[in-house]
Design a protein around this motif. Structure first.
Motif, PDB file in Angstrom:
ATOM      1  N   ARG A  48      13.197  -2.229  -7.416  1.00  0.00           N
ATOM      2  CA  ARG A  48      12.813  -2.421  -6.015  1.00  0.00           C
ATOM      3  C   ARG A  48      13.899  -1.896  -5.081  1.00  0.00           C
ATOM      4  O   ARG A  48      13.607  -1.211  -4.097  1.00  0.00           O
ATOM      5  N   GLU A  49      15.152  -2.169  -5.433  1.00  0.00           N
ATOM      6  CA  GLU A  49      16.259  -1.793  -4.561  1.00  0.00           C
ATOM      7  C   GLU A  49      16.564  -0.291  -4.612  1.00  0.00           C
ATOM      8  O   GLU A  49      17.453   0.168  -3.901  1.00  0.00           O
ATOM      9  N   SER A  50      15.827   0.419  -5.463  1.00  0.00           N
ATOM     10  CA  SER A  50      15.949   1.875  -5.406  1.00  0.00           C
ATOM     11  C   SER A  50      15.465   2.369  -4.046  1.00  0.00           C
ATOM     12  O   SER A  50      15.783   3.483  -3.627  1.00  0.00           O
ATOM     13  N   GLY A  51      14.690   1.523  -3.370  1.00  0.00           N
ATOM     14  CA  GLY A  51      14.195   1.889  -2.048  1.00  0.00           C
ATOM     15  C   GLY A  51      13.069   2.901  -2.100  1.00  0.00           C
ATOM     16  O   GLY A  51      12.672   3.452  -1.082  1.00  0.00           O
ATOM     17  N   ASN A  52      12.568   3.141  -3.306  1.00  0.00           N
ATOM     18  CA  ASN A  52      11.496   4.114  -3.482  1.00  0.00           C
ATOM     19  C   ASN A  52      10.328   3.408  -4.178  1.00  0.00           C
ATOM     20  O   ASN A  52      10.349   3.205  -5.388  1.00  0.00           O
ATOM     21  N   SER A  53       9.306   3.085  -3.400  1.00  0.00           N
ATOM     22  CA  SER A  53       8.191   2.292  -3.935  1.00  0.00           C
ATOM     23  C   SER A  53       7.466   3.014  -5.053  1.00  0.00           C
ATOM     24  O   SER A  53       7.001   2.392  -6.007  1.00  0.00           O
ATOM     25  N   PHE A  54       7.363   4.319  -4.907  1.00  0.00           N
ATOM     26  CA  PHE A  54       6.669   5.092  -5.939  1.00  0.00           C
ATOM     27  C   PHE A  54       7.446   5.024  -7.247  1.00  0.00           C
ATOM     28  O   PHE A  54       6.883   4.734  -8.307  1.00  0.00           O
ATOM     29  N   LEU A  55       8.736   5.247  -7.154  1.00  0.00           N
ATOM     30  CA  LEU A  55       9.589   5.139  -8.337  1.00  0.00           C
ATOM     31  C   LEU A  55       9.499   3.749  -8.941  1.00  0.00           C
ATOM     32  O   LEU A  55       9.377   3.582 -10.156  1.00  0.00           O
ATOM     33  N   GLU A  56       9.528   2.755  -8.068  1.00  0.00           N
ATOM     34  CA  GLU A  56       9.440   1.368  -8.531  1.00  0.00           C
ATOM     35  C   GLU A  56       8.158   1.151  -9.328  1.00  0.00           C
ATOM     36  O   GLU A  56       8.180   0.597 -10.431  1.00  0.00           O
TER      37      GLU A  56
END
Lengths: 218, 218
Positions: B137-145
DNA sequence: CACGACGATCTTGTATACAAGATGGTTGAC
DNA sequence: GTCAACCATCTTGTATACAAGATCGTCGTG
């Protein structure tokens, strides 16, 4: 009846979503589409399910299927993931690539150059796609290859728009050459970084993408 | 009648495939399953389509649906991709993580430690999953998440088997701490490498994975 | 005895019919 | 005049019926 129709229908609808025939948020009427394709609702619904799984349409229970074009934010996110996947492919490929594949890459690059010289964005696009897909394959990881190809395909319509921008093709070419060089040397980190630079959407490229989105929205 | 049944059925079948109730290559008979779930073939077929898209069953036209357990090679490939996705999440998270999320991570880690002390693999697993999902989640990238969570989920049954091995939980814990430390310092490369080491399947872990596969195959 | 062709049967793929929930307009009350 | 409730209509979700291809056994032939 030779093949599953749902596949064909799904692909057809996908195409329409990609090329913008169906606007974002538009509801896809089952009976209308079924009539249009000359089939019953059953295979058509299968096609919609398929598209829902790929994220192209949203299936709201009891409400129907709605076209779901990725917004600017989601697009940037997808491009970020795409870049990272390319990087991973490149890093692995640098260690695992065969001499034959390097030759293939050089050939693909030559075709790219020919397309640049001919100012032919379409054939550039296909040669470019081949170039990248060779790298995916040479990662030696079929699962990674499949996932990367899937995302590549999903981003295709947006990439294509970008390519039409002035000077992009030539720049892209020189980046390709840097990538091949790094792969030849087996330099994983340099291959990775060259790919990251090549694929990343940032700065002006990002701006251009947003502008082309605006244009497409009209 | 409250929700789409195909979802529930798909999840149920997925569960059965995961826990090995359906062997690899087994054909999933539509009418049999439909009777079993007390529904008609229509929603059941939708469920199968869905599973086919996730790669859990193979849909051969006019032949039926076959369970498709990943083989050793494919599993290793999937774990390799999983590791790379975690690495990417970690690298991005190191730059973007919030103080609140760091606190969440420490809390999740504490729960992991509690589970280790209690020798409770199940609650360790869920705390561990939470730990990782915070990073996604903290990657800040919802798609990646979303993509990372999807693969995590798909590998869940295999991870779970690995965890039952002696000493794995304790080792896993110390790796978690190294990860949190790197994230606290905002050290992207160290966070990435710590995650890679934590997730990568190699050496004896690989062997163990293969052995657990054998066991599952019987 | 072995191999191949044919057909009965079974299973999937598709169409249609029916049920249940959602939408939107109209009507009535305040 | 406005708001709310109700009903008609439409659309999706599910079941069933039908069509077409695949499997497998049988029978006939070499």
């Amino acid at each position: 009846m030779e093949l599953r129709r749902a596949d064909i229908i799904a692909k057809e609808i996908e195409e329409r979503i990609f090329d913008g025939s169906y606007a974002d948020g538009e509801r896809l009427d089952e009976v209308r589409l079924a009539r249009h394709f000359g089939v019953s609702r059953t295979p058509l619904r299968e096609a919609l399910q398929r598209l829902a799984l790929s994220g192209l349409v949203e299936l709201v229970p009891r409400r129907g299927a709605f076209v779901r074009q990725p917004g600017p934010v989601e697009l940037v996110e997808m491009f970020e993931v795409m870049a990272e996947l390319e990087v991973v492919c490149g890093r692995l490929a640098a260690r695992r690539i065969s001499e034959a594949a390097l030759a293939e890459l050089r050939d693909a690059n030559a075709r790219c150059q020919a397309a640049v010289d001919a100012c032919d964005p379409d054939s550039y696009y296909s040669a470019n796609a081949r170039f990248h897909q060779i790298i995916y394959r040479e990662s030696g990881n079929s699962f990674l290859e499949a996932e990367t190809r899937a995302l590549h395909r999903r981003l295709e319509p947006f990439r294509r728009r970008q390519l039409r921008l002035r000077g992009r093709m030539a720049q892209s070419m020189s980046e390709h050459e840097a990538i091949v060089e790094a792969l030849e040397r087996g330099d994983a980190e340099e291959a990775a970084e060259a790919l990251r630079r090549h694929v990343a959407v940032q700065g002006e490229k990002f701006l251009n993408l947003m502008l082309s989105l605006r244009r497409a929205a009209e």
